[in-house]
Design a protein around this motif. Structure first.
Motif, PDB file in Angstrom:
ATOM      1  N   PRO A 246      29.440  78.464  24.303  1.00  0.00           N
ATOM      2  CA  PRO A 246      29.330  77.272  23.450  1.00  0.00           C
ATOM      3  C   PRO A 246      30.295  77.336  22.274  1.00  0.00           C
ATOM      4  O   PRO A 246      30.557  78.400  21.712  1.00  0.00           O
ATOM      5  N   VAL A 247      30.827  76.184  21.903  1.00  0.00           N
ATOM      6  CA  VAL A 247      31.659  76.051  20.704  1.00  0.00           C
ATOM      7  C   VAL A 247      31.114  74.882  19.882  1.00  0.00           C
ATOM      8  O   VAL A 247      30.403  74.027  20.401  1.00  0.00           O
ATOM      9  N   ARG A 248      31.460  74.861  18.609  1.00  0.00           N
ATOM     10  CA  ARG A 248      30.912  73.801  17.755  1.00  0.00           C
ATOM     11  C   ARG A 248      31.977  73.061  16.965  1.00  0.00           C
ATOM     12  O   ARG A 248      31.674  72.113  16.252  1.00  0.00           O
ATOM     13  N   ARG A 249      33.242  73.472  17.100  1.00  0.00           N
ATOM     14  CA  ARG A 249      34.281  72.790  16.324  1.00  0.00           C
ATOM     15  C   ARG A 249      35.602  72.803  17.063  1.00  0.00           C
ATOM     16  O   ARG A 249      35.938  73.761  17.772  1.00  0.00           O
ATOM     17  N   ALA A 250      36.335  71.704  16.908  1.00  0.00           N
ATOM     18  CA  ALA A 250      37.681  71.596  17.467  1.00  0.00           C
ATOM     19  C   ALA A 250      38.692  71.871  16.360  1.00  0.00           C
ATOM     20  O   ALA A 250      38.505  71.460  15.206  1.00  0.00           O
ATOM     21  N   VAL A 251      39.752  72.563  16.716  1.00  0.00           N
ATOM     22  CA  VAL A 251      40.829  72.885  15.781  1.00  0.00           C
ATOM     23  C   VAL A 251      42.086  72.174  16.274  1.00  0.00           C
ATOM     24  O   VAL A 251      42.559  72.429  17.374  1.00  0.00           O
ATOM     25  N   HIS A 252      42.612  71.269  15.434  1.00  0.00           N
ATOM     26  CA  HIS A 252      43.751  70.443  15.826  1.00  0.00           C
ATOM     27  C   HIS A 252      45.044  71.040  15.262  1.00  0.00           C
ATOM     28  O   HIS A 252      45.571  70.581  14.240  1.00  0.00           O
ATOM     29  N   LEU A 253      45.544  72.064  15.928  1.00  0.00           N
ATOM     30  CA  LEU A 253      46.718  72.766  15.415  1.00  0.00           C
ATOM     31  C   LEU A 253      47.895  71.830  15.183  1.00  0.00           C
ATOM     32  O   LEU A 253      48.594  71.917  14.162  1.00  0.00           O
ATOM     33  N   ASN A 254      48.136  70.950  16.147  1.00  0.00           N
ATOM     34  CA  ASN A 254      49.318  70.096  16.042  1.00  0.00           C
ATOM     35  C   ASN A 254      49.223  69.105  14.884  1.00  0.00           C
ATOM     36  O   ASN A 254      50.253  68.732  14.303  1.00  0.00           O
ATOM     37  N   ARG A 255      48.024  68.682  14.546  1.00  0.00           N
ATOM     38  CA  ARG A 255      47.887  67.808  13.384  1.00  0.00           C
ATOM     39  C   ARG A 255      48.245  68.558  12.108  1.00  0.00           C
ATOM     40  O   ARG A 255      48.892  68.008  11.201  1.00  0.00           O
ATOM     41  N   HIS A 256      47.837  69.809  12.021  1.00  0.00           N
ATOM     42  CA  HIS A 256      48.215  70.622  10.864  1.00  0.00           C
ATOM     43  C   HIS A 256      49.730  70.815  10.804  1.00  0.00           C
ATOM     44  O   HIS A 256      50.335  70.711   9.730  1.00  0.00           O
ATOM     45  N   LEU A 257      50.339  71.091  11.958  1.00  0.00           N
ATOM     46  CA  LEU A 257      51.790  71.287  11.980  1.00  0.00           C
ATOM     47  C   LEU A 257      52.518  69.990  11.632  1.00  0.00           C
ATOM     48  O   LEU A 257      53.558  70.010  10.950  1.00  0.00           O
ATOM     49  N   ARG A 258      51.964  68.875  12.058  1.00  0.00           N
ATOM     50  CA  ARG A 258      52.590  67.585  11.724  1.00  0.00           C
ATOM     51  C   ARG A 258      52.495  67.309  10.229  1.00  0.00           C
ATOM     52  O   ARG A 258      53.456  66.859   9.603  1.00  0.00           O
ATOM     53  N   GLU A 259      51.318  67.550   9.672  1.00  0.00           N
ATOM     54  CA  GLU A 259      51.143  67.323   8.236  1.00  0.00           C
ATOM     55  C   GLU A 259      52.048  68.228   7.410  1.00  0.00           C
ATOM     56  O   GLU A 259      52.424  67.884   6.284  1.00  0.00           O
ATOM     57  N   ALA A 260      52.426  69.375   7.999  1.00  0.00           N
ATOM     58  CA  ALA A 260      53.349  70.291   7.320  1.00  0.00           C
ATOM     59  C   ALA A 260      54.802  69.902   7.545  1.00  0.00           C
ATOM     60  O   ALA A 260      55.710  70.614   7.078  1.00  0.00           O
ATOM     61  N   GLY A 261      55.051  68.815   8.263  1.00  0.00           N
ATOM     62  CA  GLY A 261      56.408  68.341   8.500  1.00  0.00           C
ATOM     63  C   GLY A 261      57.150  69.087   9.584  1.00  0.00           C
ATOM     64  O   GLY A 261      58.381  69.002   9.672  1.00  0.00           O
ATOM     65  N   LEU A 262      56.417  69.784  10.448  1.00  0.00           N
ATOM     66  CA  LEU A 262      57.049  70.626  11.462  1.00  0.00           C
ATOM     67  C   LEU A 262      57.054  69.989  12.851  1.00  0.00           C
ATOM     68  O   LEU A 262      57.771  70.457  13.739  1.00  0.00           O
ATOM     69  N   LEU A 263      56.273  68.965  13.067  1.00  0.00           N
ATOM     70  CA  LEU A 263      56.110  68.357  14.397  1.00  0.00           C
ATOM     71  C   LEU A 263      56.591  66.911  14.356  1.00  0.00           C
ATOM     72  O   LEU A 263      56.303  66.178  13.402  1.00  0.00           O
ATOM     73  N   GLN A 264      57.314  66.515  15.406  1.00  0.00           N
ATOM     74  CA  GLN A 264      57.886  65.166  15.485  1.00  0.00           C
ATOM     75  C   GLN A 264      57.309  64.408  16.679  1.00  0.00           C
ATOM     76  O   GLN A 264      57.020  64.999  17.725  1.00  0.00           O
ATOM     77  N   VAL A 265      57.164  63.098  16.499  1.00  0.00           N
ATOM     78  CA  VAL A 265      56.738  62.220  17.595  1.00  0.00           C
ATOM     79  C   VAL A 265      57.766  61.110  17.760  1.00  0.00           C
ATOM     80  O   VAL A 265      58.582  60.848  16.875  1.00  0.00           O
ATOM     81  N   VAL A 339      51.550  83.220  19.524  1.00  0.00           N
ATOM     82  CA  VAL A 339      50.349  82.979  20.316  1.00  0.00           C
ATOM     83  C   VAL A 339      49.170  83.022  19.354  1.00  0.00           C
ATOM     84  O   VAL A 339      49.016  83.991  18.596  1.00  0.00           O
ATOM     85  N   ALA A 340      48.376  81.953  19.363  1.00  0.00           N
ATOM     86  CA  ALA A 340      47.205  81.870  18.496  1.00  0.00           C
ATOM     87  C   ALA A 340      45.935  81.899  19.338  1.00  0.00           C
ATOM     88  O   ALA A 340      45.894  81.296  20.426  1.00  0.00           O
ATOM     89  N   LEU A 341      44.911  82.581  18.853  1.00  0.00           N
ATOM     90  CA  LEU A 341      43.603  82.587  19.486  1.00  0.00           C
ATOM     91  C   LEU A 341      42.590  81.980  18.523  1.00  0.00           C
ATOM     92  O   LEU A 341      42.655  82.199  17.310  1.00  0.00           O
ATOM     93  N   ALA A 342      41.636  81.236  19.085  1.00  0.00           N
ATOM     94  CA  ALA A 342      40.598  80.599  18.280  1.00  0.00           C
ATOM     95  C   ALA A 342      39.456  81.565  18.008  1.00  0.00           C
ATOM     96  O   ALA A 342      39.236  82.521  18.753  1.00  0.00           O
ATOM     97  N   GLU A 343      38.724  81.296  16.956  1.00  0.00           N
ATOM     98  CA  GLU A 343      37.494  82.020  16.714  1.00  0.00           C
ATOM     99  C   GLU A 343      36.476  81.682  17.800  1.00  0.00           C
ATOM    100  O   GLU A 343      36.604  80.674  18.498  1.00  0.00           O
ATOM    101  N   ASP A 344      35.460  82.517  17.929  1.00  0.00           N
ATOM    102  CA  ASP A 344      34.545  82.406  19.063  1.00  0.00           C
ATOM    103  C   ASP A 344      33.891  81.036  19.179  1.00  0.00           C
ATOM    104  O   ASP A 344      33.605  80.567  20.284  1.00  0.00           O
ATOM    105  N   ASP A 345      33.623  80.386  18.053  1.00  0.00           N
ATOM    106  CA  ASP A 345      32.902  79.115  18.096  1.00  0.00           C
ATOM    107  C   ASP A 345      33.831  77.907  18.011  1.00  0.00           C
ATOM    108  O   ASP A 345      33.390  76.791  17.752  1.00  0.00           O
ATOM    109  N   ALA A 346      35.128  78.139  18.256  1.00  0.00           N
ATOM    110  CA  ALA A 346      36.119  77.069  18.111  1.00  0.00           C
ATOM    111  C   ALA A 346      36.978  76.953  19.362  1.00  0.00           C
ATOM    112  O   ALA A 346      37.066  77.886  20.161  1.00  0.00           O
TER     113      ALA A 346
END
Length: 363
Positions: A246-265, A339-346
């Motif tokens: 079971p997990v209880r939270r989603a982590v939106h890595l790409n949204r964080h990278l976009r807000e940091a100005g690193l990701l383009q669409v 390479v990133a790994l999520a915490e157990d509940d994410a």
């Protein structure tokens, strides 16, 4: 040599074997149950490749269900060519020891352009008008006609996605019986996917009625196939690639990278589409692992900025770069620069849009 049925019931764990799986429980009681220590990442394509080669992802090259094909600057998931897998396959080792050894691969992944003797895998028909019709690819090619005549068209839309049902696993089990009759392979690989999707859709809680029904359904199909195989002189081994937690939270890595100005669409008909070719950094997310790719020649200072951004995101358990990826068995050119790994509940989503009104077509 006694032939072997290697049956992959993905998502099955010892915790799920019991009241709702009487036939699998009986089978387990007649033999032994062992914990299978998985790899990183514990996802279908990587784990199956490790099972069939005995190698880690950094050796066989399957670093996930998908990755950035750097030469194309495109992300591809669920490719089908076995030529993407490096290393000696299990059936190739069998043939070295016994020239008469044969293998039938039914729906284990990387099934096409492979050295096994007989096989079947999902392969839709794409029509010029955009329709996607259920079908499968087989080796030999004419075996598809026999399967379709005996079982009907492969129920592709029940294999994965919102319409997932026991129908596809039942079809594969019946095809496995035909493989025994038609080819009697030394090694029969059979993949039953049904349980996995409902465990993800509803969670692994046995209190959920849909999960209990899924267990009963897969127990009936697997139990019937196991009995059929044993009656025909096959040994049977049941494996699973991973368990669902079971997990209880989603982590939106790409949204964080976009807000940091690193990701383009780029903008297409009112929607935002990820543009890997122009991103300084973006994540290919796959459950609880993410491969984060950098623009070639980005530079050490900017790479350090990306690493700092990743480590600061709540839900990220760790980040590995370059040769340090070897600690995970993932020091391979296909893997992300990080390479990133999520915490157990994410878990990691791939979402990169900041406004749902601009989300891409996800149908």
């Amino acid at each position: 040599m006694q032939p072997l049925l290697l049956l992959d019931i993905v998502g099955l764990t010892s915790r799920l074997i019991g009241e709702h799986t009487p036939r699998l429980a009986e089978f387990a009681g007649q033999g032994a149950v062992r914990t299978l220590n998985s790899i990183v990442p514990a996802v279908t394509c990587s784990v199956q490749a490790s099972m069939l080669t005995g190698l880690m992802p950094e050796q066989h090259g399957i670093v996930g269900n998908g990755w950035l094909f750097r030469e194309l600057a495109e992300v591809w998931f669920w490719r089908q060519s076995n030529r993407l897998v490096h290393g000696e396959r299990l059936w190739e080792a069998g043939k070295r020891h016994d020239p008469d050894f044969s293998c039938a691969n039914l729906f284990w992944w990387y099934n096409m352009a492979s050295s096994h003797d007989f096989g079947a895998t999902p392969r839709p028909i794409y029509k010029a008008d955009g329709r996607k019709l259920p079908d499968c690819h087989t080796r030999p090619a004419e075996w598809r006609d026999r399967l379709t005549a005996e079982l009907g068209p492969f129920p592709l839309f029940h294999f994965w996605g919102p319409a997932t049902s026991i129908a596809s696993s039942r079809w594969i089990a019946e095809a496995s019986k035909l493989a025994m009759a038609d080819f009697r392979p030394s090694l029969l690989l059979s993949y039953l996917p049904h349980l996995d999707y409902d465990l993800q859709r509803y969670g692994p809680d046995l209190g959920h009625p849909a999960v209990r029904q899924s267990l009963r359904d897969i127990d009936a199909v697997a139990g019937d196939l196991i009995a059929h195989a044993r009656e025909r002189g096959y040994q049977v081994m049941v494996v699973s690639e991973y368990g669902i937690t079971p997990v209880r939270r989603a982590v939106h890595l790409n949204r964080h990278l976009r807000e940091a100005g690193l990701l383009q669409v780029r903008h297409e008909a009112g929607a935002e589409i990820l543009d890997p070719s122009q991103c300084q950094a973006f994540a290919v997310a796959d459950h609880q692992i993410a491969h984060v790719y950098l623009q070639p020649g980005l530079g050490a200072r900017k790479a350090a900025e990306v690493e700092e951004a990743l480590r600061s995101i709540p839900g990220v358990a760790g980040v590995w770069q370059g040769r340090a990826r070897g600690e995970l068995g993932l020091n391979h050119e296909r893997a992300g620069d990080f390479v990133a790994l999520a915490e157990d509940d994410a878990w990691f989503s791939y979402y990169y849009w900041l406004d749902d009104a601009r989300a891409p077509d996800r149908r």
